[in-house]
Design a protein around this motif. Structure first.
Motif, mmCIF file in Angstrom:
data_model
loop_
_atom_site.group_PDB
_atom_site.id
_atom_site.type_symbol
_atom_site.label_atom_id
_atom_site.label_comp_id
_atom_site.label_asym_id
_atom_site.label_seq_id
_atom_site.Cartn_x
_atom_site.Cartn_y
_atom_site.Cartn_z
ATOM 1 N N MET A 3 -9.045 -12.250 0.131
ATOM 2 C CA MET A 3 -8.979 -12.401 -1.322
ATOM 3 C C MET A 3 -7.686 -13.081 -1.780
ATOM 4 S SD MET A 3 -11.758 -11.507 -2.805
ATOM 5 C CE MET A 3 -12.661 -12.232 -1.452
ATOM 6 N N ARG A 4 -6.584 -12.804 -1.070
ATOM 7 C CA ARG A 4 -5.345 -13.401 -1.563
ATOM 8 C C ARG A 4 -5.250 -14.888 -1.221
ATOM 9 N NH1 ARG A 4 -0.337 -14.094 1.141
ATOM 10 N NH2 ARG A 4 -0.480 -13.729 3.378
ATOM 11 N N SER A 5 -6.140 -15.342 -0.338
ATOM 12 C CA SER A 5 -6.129 -16.778 -0.015
ATOM 13 C C SER A 5 -6.841 -17.608 -1.084
ATOM 14 C CB SER A 5 -6.787 -17.014 1.350
ATOM 15 O OG SER A 5 -8.182 -16.820 1.259
ATOM 16 N N LEU A 6 -7.505 -16.942 -2.023
ATOM 17 C CA LEU A 6 -8.259 -17.684 -3.041
ATOM 18 C C LEU A 6 -7.380 -18.037 -4.245
ATOM 19 C CD1 LEU A 6 -11.629 -15.695 -3.035
ATOM 20 C CD2 LEU A 6 -11.201 -17.983 -2.122
ATOM 21 N N PRO A 7 -7.291 -19.327 -4.578
ATOM 22 C CA PRO A 7 -6.493 -19.712 -5.744
ATOM 23 C C PRO A 7 -6.943 -18.975 -7.010
ATOM 24 C CG PRO A 7 -7.129 -21.653 -4.489
ATOM 25 C CD PRO A 7 -7.868 -20.485 -3.888
ATOM 26 N N GLY A 8 -5.981 -18.439 -7.737
ATOM 27 C CA GLY A 8 -6.274 -17.825 -9.032
ATOM 28 C C GLY A 8 -6.806 -16.407 -8.977
ATOM 29 N N MET A 9 -6.977 -15.862 -7.790
ATOM 30 C CA MET A 9 -7.506 -14.490 -7.673
ATOM 31 C C MET A 9 -6.357 -13.487 -7.790
ATOM 32 S SD MET A 9 -10.230 -12.545 -7.140
ATOM 33 C CE MET A 9 -11.528 -13.496 -6.335
ATOM 34 N N THR A 10 -6.476 -12.567 -8.726
ATOM 35 C CA THR A 10 -5.524 -11.457 -8.799
ATOM 36 C C THR A 10 -5.991 -10.382 -7.825
ATOM 37 O OG1 THR A 10 -5.021 -11.905 -11.113
ATOM 38 C CG2 THR A 10 -4.552 -9.679 -10.321
ATOM 39 N N VAL A 11 -5.059 -9.804 -7.072
ATOM 40 C CA VAL A 11 -5.434 -8.786 -6.082
ATOM 41 C C VAL A 11 -4.634 -7.504 -6.319
ATOM 42 C CG1 VAL A 11 -5.581 -8.208 -3.623
ATOM 43 C CG2 VAL A 11 -5.997 -10.566 -4.372
ATOM 44 N N PHE A 12 -5.347 -6.453 -6.715
ATOM 45 C CA PHE A 12 -4.719 -5.146 -6.928
ATOM 46 C C PHE A 12 -5.079 -4.204 -5.773
ATOM 47 C CE2 PHE A 12 -5.206 -5.837 -11.769
ATOM 48 C CZ PHE A 12 -3.916 -6.351 -11.876
ATOM 49 N N VAL A 13 -4.084 -3.485 -5.280
ATOM 50 C CA VAL A 13 -4.332 -2.449 -4.278
ATOM 51 C C VAL A 13 -3.625 -1.179 -4.765
ATOM 52 C CG1 VAL A 13 -4.156 -1.798 -1.847
ATOM 53 C CG2 VAL A 13 -4.394 -4.209 -2.468
ATOM 54 N N PRO A 14 -4.302 -0.386 -5.590
ATOM 55 C CA PRO A 14 -3.653 0.798 -6.179
ATOM 56 C C PRO A 14 -3.357 1.863 -5.121
ATOM 57 C CG PRO A 14 -5.772 0.308 -7.254
ATOM 58 C CD PRO A 14 -5.688 -0.551 -6.051
ATOM 59 N N ALA A 15 -2.267 2.596 -5.370
ATOM 60 C CA ALA A 15 -1.822 3.608 -4.417
ATOM 61 C C ALA A 15 -2.381 4.988 -4.734
ATOM 62 C CB ALA A 15 -0.297 3.671 -4.400
ATOM 63 N N ASP A 16 -2.748 5.218 -5.980
ATOM 64 C CA ASP A 16 -3.254 6.549 -6.354
ATOM 65 C C ASP A 16 -4.190 6.443 -7.554
ATOM 66 O OD1 ASP A 16 -1.660 6.142 -8.563
ATOM 67 O OD2 ASP A 16 -0.585 8.055 -8.412
ATOM 68 N N ALA A 17 -4.619 7.585 -8.030
ATOM 69 C CA ALA A 17 -5.588 7.619 -9.125
ATOM 70 C C ALA A 17 -5.009 7.039 -10.418
ATOM 71 C CB ALA A 17 -6.056 9.057 -9.359
#
Lengths: 314, 271
Positions: free
Chosen positions: A128-142
């Motif tokens: 996903m991070r290789s895609l131009p313009g894609m925001t990538v969220f990886v939340p740590a908790d609720a």
């Protein structure tokens, strides 16, 4: 130990809240709504929920079509199928036309557990991070998850949100402020920077406690946004500490570790150790057993931190 | 009616002339499948669809998705003739900096509703549009054009299932059944027949027509509009390269641009 909540549960609850607030929010799922927790949205807003059956490619592009007419679609399935099976659909029908689709993928990483390696996505961040313009969220908790979902709905454009199956400790209070693209320094330190994402953030905090007992002051940074990456925070941490450890429930190839390595190589080269899946697939087992088996633990972080610190003094 | 059809035939001819000229200027691209779809595209853009070239984002407009995105020249020609951008701009096709990308790009060119070209995805997008517009209670219709080779993609059948499941009667699909794909006749490369049976079995209303007969095209569109509770597939028998004798039914003209002398010869035929 603090209260544990799975990020997928927080996602389901936040979706319901968003659905009440914004009538343009629609949800698609691929026959996994009870697992991804989009079922809660279905119960509240059945007319805005579309079960697309076991057909992820079609689901992603249908979401794209919904976005073209002004809807804010959240498309959910397991991370494996979202980013693996439907990669080219996300690439060409969502990212390329920069459509306002939110891909909320659950069951990411090895803590899927017993289902085994075929279902444990350890490449999705890289993809996903290789895609131009894609925001990538990886939340740590609720708390971060709820904030990330809310932020995703406000961002105009494609967003990937990586969520997990298993319960994780709640790290943040109600006053937590989530700013997309801004890493959170959870603990100050000056000997080594532990830069973590997702479920590894709580382990980085544990590792910092252990390191403190041994006289090593570790900074802990929570990178909830992999893209756009908070380059400033990472470079500053490296400058201050002179050694960095990354931690992710993902392959060290292409994920947070790679992103940090790229950043440090260009701006602030310092010794770096990457904790994550070391070019291997997962397997069946209990989530905790698997984390130990593959070296995704606070203890592993401690070892990595010591290695990084040792290299610094050379 | 006769006058309308004569006008649409003239539109189709103009579209075909643009296709030939712009492809020659570009030096690459796909004439065969652009020419086969020209009559249906002419009917949609110059008779059926509610569009406002002055306001391309108008909410009330009907939508057209060119799922067989390699036939971009037929869409560009129709959009230019309709007034979405200057006709002269057609000559920039496939050149660096042009809004007319090799395959349609919705972010660059007004009037393009979906970025397409990677085959098998357009029907899914059209479904999404139809679902979203219906949710808002609008009466806009969604049109989508698929290629016959394209339906070898599995995603098309996922989308076929979904459109019927969600009873998308505001959706009309056209299948440009020219029976040729890059490697040769469709039935030799990977058979797709019997088409009508397949789409009916998936829960669609199916209408079979001659895709170059404008009266049949218009009738099919009306029949689709009147159909309730299911989407409509118009299976249109066409000739690949239609209108240019040396291109007709030649798989070799799927993805080759005409040379200047071939362009001139074609334009004489299309005069």
């Amino acid at each position: 130990m603090t209260k544990k909540i799975a990020t997928r549960d927080a996602y389901g609850q936040e979706l319901v809240r968003l659905g009440a607030e914004n009538k343009d929010v629609v949800v698609l799922d691929a026959d996994l709504s009870k697992s991804t927790k989009t079922y809660d949205f279905f119960k509240n807003y059945p007319e805005r929920f579309f079960n697309m059956g076991i057909a992820e490619a079609n689901m992603m592009v249908t979401a794209a079509g919904l976005a073209t007419v002004g809807k804010i679609p959240f498309a959910s399935t397991f991370a494996m199928f979202a980013t693996g099976r439907a990669f080219e659909q996300i690439r060409n029908s969502i990212a390329y036309p920069r459509l306002n689709v939110k891909i909320a993928a659950t069951h990411a990483g090895i803590t899927v557990g017993e289902d085994g390696g075929s279902h444990q996505s350890i490449e999705d961040i890289a993809i996903m991070r290789s895609l131009p313009g894609m925001t990538v969220f990886v939340p740590a908790d609720a708390v971060e998850t709820a904030a990330a979902i809310k932020a995703a709905a406000e961002i105009k454009g494609p967003v990937y949100i990586r969520l997990g199956r298993s319960g994780v400790p709640v790290l943040h209070g109600d006053d937590f402020k989530f700013t997309p693209g801004e890493a959170v320094t959870l603990r100050e330190g000056e000997d080594v920077a532990l830069i973590a994402t997702g479920i590894m953030v709580s382990m980085a905090l544990e590792a910092a406690d252990i390191l403190a007992d041994e006289g090593i002051k570790a900074m802990v940074i929570d990178v909830h946004t992999i893209k756009p990456l908070d380059i400033f925070a990472i470079v500053e941490a490296a400058r201050k500490c002179g050694a960095v450890v990354t931690a992710e429930e993902h392959s060290i190839i292409g994920g947070l570790g790679s992103a940090v390595a790229e950043t440090l190589s260009e701006h602030q080269p310092v010794p770096l150790q990457r904790v994550g899946m070391r070019d291997t697939f997962g397997e069946s087992g209990k989530p905790d057993e698997l984390l130990k088996h593959f070296g995704l633990t606070a203890e592993a972080l401690v070892e990595a931190a010591k290695k990084a610190v040792a290299k610094k003094s050379r | 009616m006769e006058q309308k059809i004569a006008e649409l035939q003239e539109r189709a001819k103009t579209i075909r002339r643009h296709i030939i000229s712009m492809l020659c200027e570009a030096g690459s691209g796909h004439p065969g499948g652009s020419l086969s779809a020209a009559d249906m595209v002419a009917a949609l853009f110059f008779d059926t669809m509610r569009l406002d070239p002055e306001n391309p984002e108008w909410q009330g407009r009907d939508r057209f998705v060119l799922s067989k995105g390699h036939a971009a020249p037929v869409l560009y020609a129709a959009l230019a003739e309709k007034g979405f951008f200057p006709v002269e701009e057609l000559q920039t096709l496939r050149k660096l900096g042009s809004r007319l990308q090799g395959h349609p790009d919705m972010k660059k060119l007004p009037g393009v509703e979906m970025s397409t070209g990677s085959l098998g995805q357009g029907l899914s997008a059209a479904n999404g549009m139809a679902m979203g517009l219906r949710l808002d209670g609008g009466d806009q219709r969604v049109y989508v054009m698929l290629g016959d080779g394209e339906i070898q993609e599995g995603q098309v059948w996922e989308a076929a299932m979904a459109a019927a499941h969600y009873k998308l009667d505001n959706l009309t699909a056209f299948l440009d059944y020219n029976n040729l794909q890059i490697d040769g006749p469709v039935e030799e490369v990977m058979g797709v027949a019997p088409l009508a049976d397949k789409w009916r079995a998936f829960g669609w209303q199916v209408i079979e027509i001659d895709g170059h007969d404008l009266a049949q095209i218009l009738t099919a569109i009306e029949e689709a509009k009147a159909t309730k509770g299911k989407p409509t597939m118009v299976i249109a028998k066409t000739v690949k390269g239609k209108g240019v004798c040396f291109m007709e039914n030649q798989a070799g003209w799927h993805g080759n641009a005409p040379k200047p002398e071939q362009r001139d010869q074609a334009l004489v035929e299309l005069a």
